[in-house]
Design a protein around this motif. Structure first.
Motif, short mmCIF file in Angstrom:
data_model
loop_
_atom_site.label_atom_id
_atom_site.label_comp_id
_atom_site.label_asym_id
_atom_site.label_seq_id
_atom_site.Cartn_x
_atom_site.Cartn_y
_atom_site.Cartn_z
N TYR A 275 0.84 -1.21 0.00
CA TYR A 275 0.00 0.00 0.00
C TYR A 275 0.87 1.26 0.00
CZ TYR A 275 -3.59 3.33 1.58
OH TYR A 275 -4.44 4.40 1.69
N CYS A 276 1.92 1.25 0.81
CA CYS A 276 2.82 2.41 0.87
C CYS A 276 3.51 2.66 -0.46
CB CYS A 276 3.85 2.23 1.97
SG CYS A 276 3.17 2.38 3.64
N ASP A 277 3.95 1.58 -1.12
CA ASP A 277 4.61 1.72 -2.42
C ASP A 277 3.68 2.36 -3.45
OD1 ASP A 277 6.88 0.57 -1.38
OD2 ASP A 277 6.43 -1.44 -2.13
N LYS A 278 2.42 1.98 -3.41
CA LYS A 278 1.48 2.48 -4.41
C LYS A 278 0.97 3.89 -4.09
CE LYS A 278 -0.15 -2.10 -5.81
NZ LYS A 278 -1.30 -3.04 -5.86
N ASN A 279 1.08 4.33 -2.82
CA ASN A 279 0.52 5.62 -2.43
C ASN A 279 1.58 6.61 -1.96
OD1 ASN A 279 -2.68 5.33 -2.33
ND2 ASN A 279 -1.79 3.38 -1.66
N ASN A 280 2.85 6.32 -2.30
CA ASN A 280 3.95 7.26 -2.03
C ASN A 280 4.06 7.59 -0.54
OD1 ASN A 280 6.15 8.86 -2.79
ND2 ASN A 280 4.86 10.71 -2.92
N LEU A 281 3.96 6.56 0.31
CA LEU A 281 4.13 6.73 1.73
C LEU A 281 5.44 6.06 2.17
CD1 LEU A 281 0.53 5.97 3.08
CD2 LEU A 281 1.64 8.20 2.95
N ILE A 282 6.10 6.67 3.14
CA ILE A 282 7.35 6.09 3.67
C ILE A 282 7.04 5.45 5.02
CG2 ILE A 282 9.70 6.56 4.43
CD1 ILE A 282 9.70 9.01 2.60
N LEU A 283 7.16 4.14 5.08
CA LEU A 283 6.84 3.40 6.31
C LEU A 283 8.04 3.47 7.25
CD1 LEU A 283 4.53 1.80 7.56
CD2 LEU A 283 5.47 -0.27 6.53
N THR A 284 7.93 4.30 8.30
CA THR A 284 9.07 4.54 9.19
C THR A 284 9.13 3.57 10.37
OG1 THR A 284 7.79 6.16 10.46
CG2 THR A 284 9.10 6.98 8.61
N LYS A 285 7.99 3.03 10.78
CA LYS A 285 7.98 2.12 11.93
C LYS A 285 6.76 1.21 11.86
CE LYS A 285 8.44 2.00 17.02
NZ LYS A 285 9.68 1.18 17.00
N ILE A 286 6.97 -0.04 12.28
CA ILE A 286 5.88 -1.01 12.31
C ILE A 286 5.70 -1.48 13.74
CG2 ILE A 286 5.15 -3.31 11.59
CD1 ILE A 286 6.57 -2.88 8.96
N PHE A 287 4.48 -1.41 14.24
CA PHE A 287 4.12 -1.94 15.56
C PHE A 287 3.39 -3.27 15.34
CE2 PHE A 287 4.64 2.54 16.29
CZ PHE A 287 5.17 2.64 17.57
N ALA A 288 4.07 -4.38 15.57
CA ALA A 288 3.44 -5.70 15.46
C ALA A 288 3.14 -6.19 16.88
CB ALA A 288 4.37 -6.68 14.75
#
Length: 546
Positions: free
Chosen positions: A34-47
């Motif tokens: 989703y980030c790749d397609k919407n030009n978002l930079i994923l800085t952190k993931i909370f799993a």
């Protein structure tokens, strides 16, 4: 997104059972795509592993919101609506942040974005989703509570964790195949774990403190290396007081009688239980000494019954070091004895009297071999009987399947009314459940266990006297715990009862006309017996117990 396209993703599963499956990984992949397609930079993931039904307990969710605020990150990604929240409190709080422009929420799977400019209809849809998810949590909680209570009422402790020495085992169908749902609780197949918990009880029965038990068990190598750090004396105390080992458990404040096996000898459980409830018998002043009889005996005076305690005497002779003499006496907690004169008993005198119990159960090689031969015959006949019963149960189940098919056919051809069909099919399924249960119980009967128990009794009776002389006091006491019960000190005289099957061996020594079959049936503790099938035509009224 032109000013700041940084984003965080919140990946949530509800329980630890989901922690290691593909759920987190699936959410992660979808968010990255989703980030790749919407030009978002994923800085952190909370799993995280966290339930979303209660806002107050969502610590990890609040940490993620706080992280986004402190770092000026507005974009927050959720896999779906229900991954965000299942309660209305978080739903309202997040809407406020969205309306203020502090938060932009992306629902990745639905390709939906909620920001300050979203129409009211989108917020209404979000509210409806939160209400539906909240009601789902309510229904699920009710179903789980009902299922857990039903399981407890049927004798099986709910929950995923069982005490040391037990494991969960998948239920099986009439053909022995594992079922997808449902477990029973059985003894652990890991013998080291069984030895570990039994050793804790043994040492406590010998009067060891919890700290000493921990040290001894670790020293004997019974605790896996990775568990030693978390193994504390408080863990020992908690386990030894757990009524689960008595065959009981508590669920939702109600105590139930469980169906799980008892893996600790009853005599040892009773001994440890006495140590939890008695008063004034600890002799902490002499804790460093071996006190084999401290708390082992009770006073033989019927008006007293207090525990016998360790009370050594130090005597010093001229030009020599003091010598300690080990004596035991009644604690006189009820003040029934005006004087304890004549009630101090030397430890050696106690040993001499206890040693006589060995003579009464000793078996010669000839008698031991005769009993062993009889046991082998019993073992053979028992296995044959079990095989016949299993075959009979399976035959009954096959007949019930044919009967059920026939009833369905008659109903379809309108030879049976719906009401009559429902009544008869209910009866057939009740019988099937009954025979399936009997089949499962019979398949779980291990004839060798009873035979091995009897063999252990015989071997102990044969080799006890030669080993007695070289045993340490704790080893002697541990041996006596298997042979005698109700030990009392009546003045200076030791009295006790022999446990079965050792009382059988005592009777055998005085009877030259003993019958092997009768002795074996009393020596092997056959428990509750073998389930029997009902006769055909008896229906539910003729069911046999186990």
């Amino acid at each position: 997104m032109k000013t700041d396209n940084r984003a965080i993703a919140f990946l949530r599963v509800s329980s630890k059972r989901q922690q290691d499956n593909s759920s987190h990984e699936i959410q992660r992949n979808e968010c990255n795509d989703y980030c790749d397609k919407n030009n978002l930079i994923l800085t952190k993931i909370f799993a995280v592993v966290e339930s979303a039904k209660d806002s107050d307990s969502r610590t990890q969710f609040k940490e993620a919101i706080a992280f986004a605020k402190s770092n000026g990150i507005k974009h927050m990604l959720f896999y779906m609506f229900d991954r965000e929240t299942r309660n209305l409190t978080d739903n309202e709080n997040n809407e406020k942040l969205i309306r203020l422009g502090s938060l932009i929420i992306h629902y990745v799977k639905d390709r939906k974005v909620m920001d300050a400019n979203s129409p009211d209809s989108d917020f209404l849809q979000r509210d409806m989703s939160a209400i539906v998810n909240k009601q789902f949590s309510r229904n699920l909680s009710t179903k789980v509570r009902d299922a857990m209570r039903d399981k407890a009422e049927n004798g099986w402790a709910p929950g995923n964790h069982v005490p040391l020495g037990y494991v969960h085992e998948k239920k099986r169908d009439e053909n022995g195949r594992e079922l997808k749902r449902g477990t029973t609780i059985v003894r652990d197949t890991n013998e080291q774990n069984l030895t570990w918990i039994r050793r804790e009880f043994e040492l406590r029965a010998l009067g060891y403190s919890y700290e000493k038990i921990r040290e001894q068990v670790v020293q004997e190598g019974l605790v896996p290396q990775k568990k030693i750090k978390a193994y504390r004396d408080t863990s020992v105390q908690k386990r030894l007081s757990n009524r689960f080992y008595w065959g009981e458990f508590t669920w939702a404040g109600v105590r139930y009688q469980g169906k799980h096996p008892i893996i600790i000898p009853i005599a040892m459980l009773e001994k440890v239980d006495q140590l939890f409830t008695k008063r004034g018998t600890s002799s902490t002043k002499y804790a460093s000494e071996q006190q084999f009889a401290n708390g082992y005996f009770k006073c033989g005076d019927p008006t007293c019954g207090c525990f016998i305690i360790y009370d050594p005497k130090d005597k010093k002779r001229k030009n020599s070091e003091p010598k300690r003499y080990k004596y035991y006496r009644c604690s006189n907690g009820k003040r029934k004895h005006q004087s304890l004169r004549g009630r101090n008993v030397n430890e050696e005198m106690i040993w001499q009297q206890l040693e006589s119990s060995l003579d009464s159960v000793y078996l010669s090689n000839d008698i031991a071999e005769a009993i062993s031969a009889a046991m082998n015959e019993v073992k053979k006949k028992t296995k044959q009987s079990h095989t016949r019963e299993i075959e009979e149960y399976r035959r009954y189940l096959e007949e019930l399947e044919v009967r059920e098919d026939s009833l369905y056919s008659d109903m379809k051809r309108e030879l049976l009314s719906q009401e009559s069909y429902s009544r008869q099919i209910k009866s057939v399924r009740e019988e099937r459940a009954h025979y399936t249960d009997l089949l499962e119980k019979t398949q779980h009967i291990i004839s060798d266990a009873s035979i091995e128990t009897a063999k252990s009794v015989i071997e102990l009776a044969k080799g006890l006297k030669p080993k007695w002389k070289v045993m340490t006091p704790p080893e002697r006491l541990q041996t006596l715990n298997f042979i005698v019960s109700n030990p009392v000190l009546d003045g200076v005289n030791v009295r006790y009862d022999l446990k079965e099957p050792y009382s059988v061996l005592r009777d055998l020594r005085g009877n030259s006309n003993w019958r092997p079959q009768a002795v074996i049936l009393r020596t092997i503790n056959c428990g509750e017996g073998i389930p029997r099938p009902v006769e055909k035509g008896q229906g539910n009224q003729g069911r046999a117990g186990t």
